[in-house]
Design an enzyme around this catalytic site. Sequence first.
Site, PDB file in Angstrom:
ATOM      1  CB  SER A 113      -0.949  -0.032   1.181  1.00 25.32           C
ATOM      2  OG  SER A 113      -0.232  -0.195   2.352  1.00 25.32           O
ATOM      3  CG  LEU A 114       0.744   3.931  -2.483  1.00 26.72           C
ATOM      4  CD1 LEU A 114      -0.085   4.739  -3.459  1.00 26.72           C
ATOM      5  CD2 LEU A 114       2.213   3.994  -2.863  1.00 26.72           C
ATOM      6  CE1 TYR A 256      -1.021  -0.031  -8.963  1.00 26.23           C
ATOM      7  CE2 TYR A 256      -3.259   0.775  -9.229  1.00 26.23           C
ATOM      8  CZ  TYR A 256      -2.339  -0.007  -8.569  1.00 26.23           C
ATOM      9  OH  TYR A 256      -2.737  -0.764  -7.504  1.00 26.23           O
ATOM     10  CE  LYS A 323       2.686   4.545  -8.778  1.00 26.04           C
ATOM     11  NZ  LYS A 323       2.002   3.735  -9.784  1.00 26.04           N
ATOM     12  CE  LYS A 347      -6.264   9.085   0.265  1.00 27.24           C
ATOM     13  NZ  LYS A 347      -6.107   8.209   1.375  1.00 27.24           N
ATOM     14  CB  CYS A 441     -42.411  11.314  18.735  1.00 26.47           C
ATOM     15  SG  CYS A 441     -42.154  10.314  17.268  1.00 26.47           S
ATOM     16  CB  CYS A 444     -46.411   8.669  17.227  1.00 25.73           C
ATOM     17  SG  CYS A 444     -45.235   8.696  18.586  1.00 25.73           S
ATOM     18  CB  CYS A 459     -40.330   8.555  20.150  1.00 24.98           C
ATOM     19  SG  CYS A 459     -42.004   7.907  20.078  1.00 24.98           S
ATOM     20  CB  CYS A 464     -43.568   5.628  17.409  1.00 25.68           C
ATOM     21  SG  CYS A 464     -42.830   6.778  16.261  1.00 25.68           S
TER      22      CYS A 464
END
Length: 703
Positions: A113-114, A256, A323, A347, A441, A444, A459, A464
């Site tokens: 991963s990076l 890639y 890279k 990112k 509520c 209801c 509630c 309800c």
Amino acid sequence: MTPAQIWGCCHFVEGRFTVGCYNYPMASGIKHVQEAQVKAEELRSQIHILDYEYYVKNEPSLSDAEYDELMRRLRAIEADFPELITPDSPTQRVGERVAEGFAAVEHREPMLSLANAFKQSELEAWNTRARKLAGRDKFRYVCEPKIDGLAVALVYENGRFVQGATRGDGLRGENITENLRTIRSIPMQLQGKNFPEHFEVRGEAYMPKAAFEKLNEERAERGETLFANPRNAAAGGVRQMDPKMTAKRRLDIWIYQLGWADGDGASVPAGHWDTLRWLSDLGFRINPEIKRFDKIDEVEKFYRTWEDRRHGLQYEIDGMVVKIDDKSLWDELGYVGREPRWAIAYKFPPIQATTKLKRISVNVGRTGSLNPFAILEPVQVGGVIVKQATLHNEDDVRRKDIRVGDVVIVQRAGDVIPQVVGPVLSKRPKGSRPYRIPKTCPSCGTEAVRPEGEAMSYCPNLSCPAQMYRWIGHFVGVMDIEGLGEMWVSTLLDRGLIKDPADVFFLAVDQLVELDRMGEKMATKILKNAETAKSRNLSTLLFALGIRHVGGEIATIIANHFETLDAIAAASTEEIAQVEGVGPKIAESVHAYFADAQKRAIIEKLRKAGVNMTQKRAKRVEGPLTGQTFVFTGTLAAMPRGKAEALVESLGAEATGSVTRKVTYVVAGADPGSKLQKAQGYGIEVLDEDAFWAMLKKNGVKA
Ligand code: IVH
């Protein structure tokens, strides 16, 4: 016998090929297998080139109708001479062959991963460190869009695509060859001759934004849960058991990287940039936005241009990958953990926008919680129009002092639903007032209560309608009653066919077929799934009951301790609080639940329906699977789910009913439920039944 094999004992009558009294259509009109072979190969290479022009280069040289005609001719030959079908034939892309489960694939070289950088100083720190370690004062950098999909590894032997795998844990992935064949831009045969005998390329499979939106629209119409983002949809797509389903997801790929290569055939370029060009010449789809720079400042500038431009792309990217071009430095620079020092993911920040908060509405959760959410002046946030955003809970709104009429900052980060970060105080209109949650509520009208120490109001009315709708939705989801999505729950409630979760087990086919768009086949299937759900274990049932503060993990702990629902219902708050891992707030909530007469009536109804309410305490044994947690979804062919759970427990693993980040494996049988998607969303390894048995066998379980 194939038509070709029986050719000797038959003859043509008016273009039809007859054997005895049967007529066989001779679709291709070709009589001899040799002729068919030559013609098929010719058509295949023609179609491969056309696929490349269309799917990789985006420059078709023939009309769709002409292309279809070539495909039709190839299909006809293959229908007449099935022994001539090759796995890399373009006809095989649409999933003619069923994936044989997902066997494990060991990656010859780990898929890494990076490391991430979020700001310029972090990019520069990476650069300085790499220069120091490499003893260079200059590098060339290759900048690539960081595609938000999933990494796959494709292996080619003598120019033919022979295997495709997911990244998995980086060392072992899943064999998804048949599914990847359905991605039309993956070349089945390479162009030219300038390639090694045996090599691997890596790339990102992804779902274009348009395909994602269409998929979610269709899912909404069918009342199915929606995918949170294209990445999850793509990850689910490549793991379909039936490649035809993968084909429907309209996935694509950007290559890639070159993985490993051996054998004669070609000398691989020394630079990454040149490698990508070479791969492009072989027919791989290489992203056209990739650029090479000499200076880190240029990299920074390029990254900045993409912060906005990325929204115009037809696919999602979440940053740029930088890279070092010179691959001879890659080994030299080495790795930190699983992250190479020769590359970094730069990112993009979470995407924010400001807009006006028009209203704060409240919806009612399954446990009766009143959840405030923001109704906004529609605003574009990262290419998506946001009209609503979550406000978490009443306390959070107060703490951030978010008021109706405020200009607020709205944020989307990764797959998280849009959220209101806070108000822009300088733009606050005069006369605004702090927010207060309604006293009653909204569904209801019952007076809301706010228990001590809680961040929100509830509630208290079990009947309800809003609460019941959410509770039943949760119940059927957790009990994994496949086919009974939220849409059907809502219809059944509207029609008065169900009033609480237990009613689901008393539905009859003739009631269901009365509903619009519900056929007998579907109704029967739903009832069959409900029948199967009755035997889920106690942990699952307890979680499904929708007790405040009782999620999947707590439900498992309580169920394992008490072993029967009756014992839980009879326990005092203190007894429940004594269970390890259960706090006083949870204990109080569980006790209050079972003290409620309405809840008890529903539980009696569940009992009458034959729902299982017991579970043998899992004895903690040490075994080869100690430390692993399994969730099962769908129907296993070999044994009931409960037995499979007991089996993994006997090997030291834990079996639980709900998917959390703690889960290590989700075992998906036939017709898996939403747990599968959730697992995919979390990146949890999914095993099909074959892979599951293979794992058990490896750990000493006899067939
Ligand atoms: S290079 C050694 N290039 O990002 C690293 N990865 O966070 C090899 N990704 O697992 C990966 N676009 O799935 C690379 N242009 C790109 C990428 C890319 C997306 C993904 C990939 C990788 C993840 C690492």
